[in-house]
Design a protein around this motif. Structure first.
Motif, PDB file in Angstrom:
ATOM      1  N   LEU A 142       0.835  -1.205   0.000  1.00 13.87           N
ATOM      2  CA  LEU A 142       0.000   0.000   0.000  1.00 13.87           C
ATOM      3  C   LEU A 142       0.875   1.263   0.000  1.00 13.87           C
ATOM      4  N   ASP A 143       1.953   1.259   0.768  1.00 15.10           N
ATOM      5  CA  ASP A 143       2.873   2.404   0.788  1.00 15.10           C
ATOM      6  C   ASP A 143       3.507   2.638  -0.582  1.00 15.10           C
ATOM      7  N   ILE A 144       3.936   1.567  -1.241  1.00 20.35           N
ATOM      8  CA  ILE A 144       4.541   1.676  -2.580  1.00 20.35           C
ATOM      9  C   ILE A 144       3.539   2.296  -3.546  1.00 20.35           C
ATOM     10  N   LEU A 145       2.305   1.815  -3.524  1.00 22.36           N
ATOM     11  CA  LEU A 145       1.296   2.324  -4.454  1.00 22.36           C
ATOM     12  C   LEU A 145       0.905   3.769  -4.137  1.00 22.36           C
ATOM     13  N   HIS A 146       0.897   4.145  -2.871  1.00 18.56           N
ATOM     14  CA  HIS A 146       0.615   5.544  -2.501  1.00 18.56           C
ATOM     15  C   HIS A 146       1.722   6.469  -2.992  1.00 18.56           C
ATOM     16  N   ASP A 147       2.966   6.014  -2.911  1.00 18.53           N
ATOM     17  CA  ASP A 147       4.111   6.850  -3.267  1.00 18.53           C
ATOM     18  C   ASP A 147       4.398   6.879  -4.772  1.00 18.53           C
ATOM     19  N   ASP A 184     -10.055  -6.024  -0.085  1.00 17.12           N
ATOM     20  CA  ASP A 184     -10.455  -5.119   0.995  1.00 17.12           C
ATOM     21  C   ASP A 184     -10.871  -3.736   0.484  1.00 17.12           C
ATOM     22  N   GLY A 185     -10.783  -3.522  -0.834  1.00 14.75           N
ATOM     23  CA  GLY A 185     -11.203  -2.255  -1.420  1.00 14.75           C
ATOM     24  C   GLY A 185     -10.191  -1.128  -1.265  1.00 14.75           C
ATOM     25  N   ASP A 191      -8.813   7.057  -0.784  1.00 13.10           N
ATOM     26  CA  ASP A 191      -9.192   7.050   0.627  1.00 13.10           C
ATOM     27  C   ASP A 191      -8.528   5.932   1.422  1.00 13.10           C
ATOM     28  N   ALA A 192      -7.647   5.135   0.776  1.00 11.53           N
ATOM     29  CA  ALA A 192      -6.922   4.076   1.488  1.00 11.53           C
ATOM     30  C   ALA A 192      -5.790   4.683   2.283  1.00 11.53           C
ATOM     31  N   ALA A 193      -5.760   4.415   3.555  1.00 11.03           N
ATOM     32  CA  ALA A 193      -4.734   5.017   4.423  1.00 11.03           C
ATOM     33  C   ALA A 193      -3.600   4.079   4.696  1.00 11.03           C
TER      34      ALA A 193
END
Length: 98
Positions: free
Chosen positions: A32-37, A70-71, A96-98
């Motif tokens: 999730l961190d990789i995709l956010h960045d 998990d969306g 909105d994924a944190a």
């Protein structure tokens, strides 16, 4: 996924179950961190490349699938990388994924 050990299992089995559960959460957070960045959508292969040495490629792909279920992650389309015969899906973290 929840790793479990039977109440009759030795302490080492309970420790292994706890470790596996921790590894699942850590791999999901890393994906999730990789995709956010990321500045653009990424293929599973690219995500795996960023996390090489931290998690197995299988664990990374599974984590991405779990996040999708998990969306928190969604497919942003497909690309045909240079030198590849087939198209690949690319993934983004939902806003909105944190």
């Amino acid at each position: 996924m929840t790793a479990r050990a039977r109440t009759t299992d030795p302490g080492t089995s309970h420790a292994a179950a706890a470790s596996a559960e921790s590894n699942v959460a850590a791999s999901q957070r890393a994906v999730l961190d990789i995709l956010h960045d990321a500045l653009m959508p990424l293929t599973d292969e690219e995500i795996t490349g960023y996390l090489r040495g931290q998690f197995s490629p299988s664990r990374v792909r599974t984590a991405r699938r779990e996040l999708e279920a998990d969306g928190l992650v969604e497919c942003a389309g497909t690309i045909k990388p240079p030198g590849k015969r087939t198209s690949c899906r690319v993934w983004i973290a939902k806003a909105d994924a944190a």
